[in-house]
Design a protein around this motif. Sequence first.
Motif, mmCIF file in Angstrom:
data_model
loop_
_atom_site.group_PDB
_atom_site.id
_atom_site.type_symbol
_atom_site.label_atom_id
_atom_site.label_comp_id
_atom_site.label_asym_id
_atom_site.label_seq_id
_atom_site.Cartn_x
_atom_site.Cartn_y
_atom_site.Cartn_z
ATOM 1 N N VAL B 51 -2.230 10.007 4.624
ATOM 2 C CA VAL B 51 -2.833 8.676 4.788
ATOM 3 C C VAL B 51 -1.858 7.748 5.512
ATOM 4 C CG1 VAL B 51 -4.341 8.821 2.779
ATOM 5 C CG2 VAL B 51 -2.005 8.016 2.507
ATOM 6 N N ALA B 52 -2.409 6.694 6.093
ATOM 7 C CA ALA B 52 -1.573 5.746 6.826
ATOM 8 C C ALA B 52 -0.633 5.015 5.870
ATOM 9 C CB ALA B 52 -2.452 4.748 7.563
ATOM 10 N N VAL B 53 0.532 4.700 6.383
ATOM 11 C CA VAL B 53 1.569 4.012 5.604
ATOM 12 C C VAL B 53 1.642 2.563 6.094
ATOM 13 C CG1 VAL B 53 4.060 3.960 5.183
ATOM 14 C CG2 VAL B 53 2.858 6.145 5.252
ATOM 15 N N PRO B 54 1.833 1.587 5.197
ATOM 16 C CA PRO B 54 1.948 0.193 5.672
ATOM 17 C C PRO B 54 3.010 0.069 6.766
ATOM 18 C CG PRO B 54 1.886 0.267 3.280
ATOM 19 C CD PRO B 54 1.952 1.697 3.741
ATOM 20 N N LEU B 57 6.530 -1.019 5.801
ATOM 21 C CA LEU B 57 7.161 -0.371 4.643
ATOM 22 C C LEU B 57 8.638 -0.058 4.903
ATOM 23 C CD1 LEU B 57 6.748 0.984 1.779
ATOM 24 C CD2 LEU B 57 6.484 3.128 3.028
ATOM 25 N N VAL B 93 1.701 8.665 12.516
ATOM 26 C CA VAL B 93 0.746 8.353 11.447
ATOM 27 C C VAL B 93 -0.602 8.007 12.051
ATOM 28 C CG1 VAL B 93 0.178 6.688 9.655
ATOM 29 C CG2 VAL B 93 2.486 7.604 9.812
#
Lengths: 175, 235
Positions: B51-54, B57, B93
Amino acid sequence: MGMNRKQRYEQLVRDYGGDMYRVALWLSRDPAIADDVVQEAYARAWKSIDKLKDIHAAKSWLLTIVRREHARLYERKRLETVDMDDVILEAPQDSDPAQRDTIRTLRLAISQLDDKYRLPLVMQVFGGYSCQEIADELDCSTSAVMTQLFRARQKLKVALTDDSDNGQGVVHELY
Amino acid sequence: MNSTELKRALLADPTHLEPEQLRALEQDGELRAYFNEALELDGLIHQALQVAVPEDLEERLQTINCGEAANTTSSVLPTWLKGAALAASLGMVMMGYQLLGHGSLPDEIIAHIQHEPASLMSDHPVDIRDVKALFADFDLQLKAPLGKVTYLTRCRIHGRSGIHMVLDTAQGRVTVLLIPSTKMDEMTEVQGDGLEGYVLGLRNRFAMAIIGQTGQPLMQVERLMRDALAIQSKA
């Protein structure tokens, strides 16, 4: 000269920050909790980074910290059913529609797995662990882990089969 | 192990195969079909979990948790390279990092190297004991020196846990990826994003990719690896 403490930490963030967030997300199924967990975990990692003697074991070390941090902070508060955020379920828009549907179906199915199935699956995928290594980490038997992984994948396979045109897709026997 | 147990083990973990499973796969076409199906599912699971990461982050982790060090200027990578590394990882990502079965092996190899830009930046020689220890995990033994290894890690590529290594040679940095349980019938070229090389089979047990900058001579590294590596036979 080896890397200093700060450089080692920065490398851990660069190399594994994304994956550790994903681990936290799949354990918690909540982006806000995942964010908290991964930040707490990295704070702990920073404090104890001198204990990390082998940089090649870093991913495994971090994964253990994230798993324990999640358990410490949130496991007791976890709700029985969690609705995954649409943002998480949604596959990348640049993939083809059929592939997007498949990924969405799988994400939903993974989020609905019991913890006892989801945890070893997440450890296997993100940590690259074998059944034996997962068993060592979780302090259970290898055969128990193999059963959990088999059932997890079996459930995901069924979810994909159910999703493929109500049986028009090829249904393969699991044994 | 009977057929049911074999299938159970293959579905549970299609990337760590025991010798008995490998032998059974060689002899049983139906089991191979089942295994391929398990591998396909494994690739989809990997994709689904990515899944995509902020976007912020990494920055938050670097600054919040590393406060006492955040004010210093020294760093593994210069700022412009950090930006490139971040952009590369975020790019990966966004495009949904393609794993097993969803991109050709050459494409995965290029994507993997792009995904770890720091691998080509390190000057720090890896301790030979660490090299030997990691190789031993894959039943590989070093019988001759490899020269200066500047990067070494266990990584996941093509759905398998393998070895990612960078050698600092007289002709520049060369990346070597060793992917277990991957047969290559013939040498295949790998090319993209200023990187060039090839991937070939190593005694039917590994795929070995040797990748450098465009135009960089790589044959010496291949010879070096072949001379240095001994594959321990399993019982």
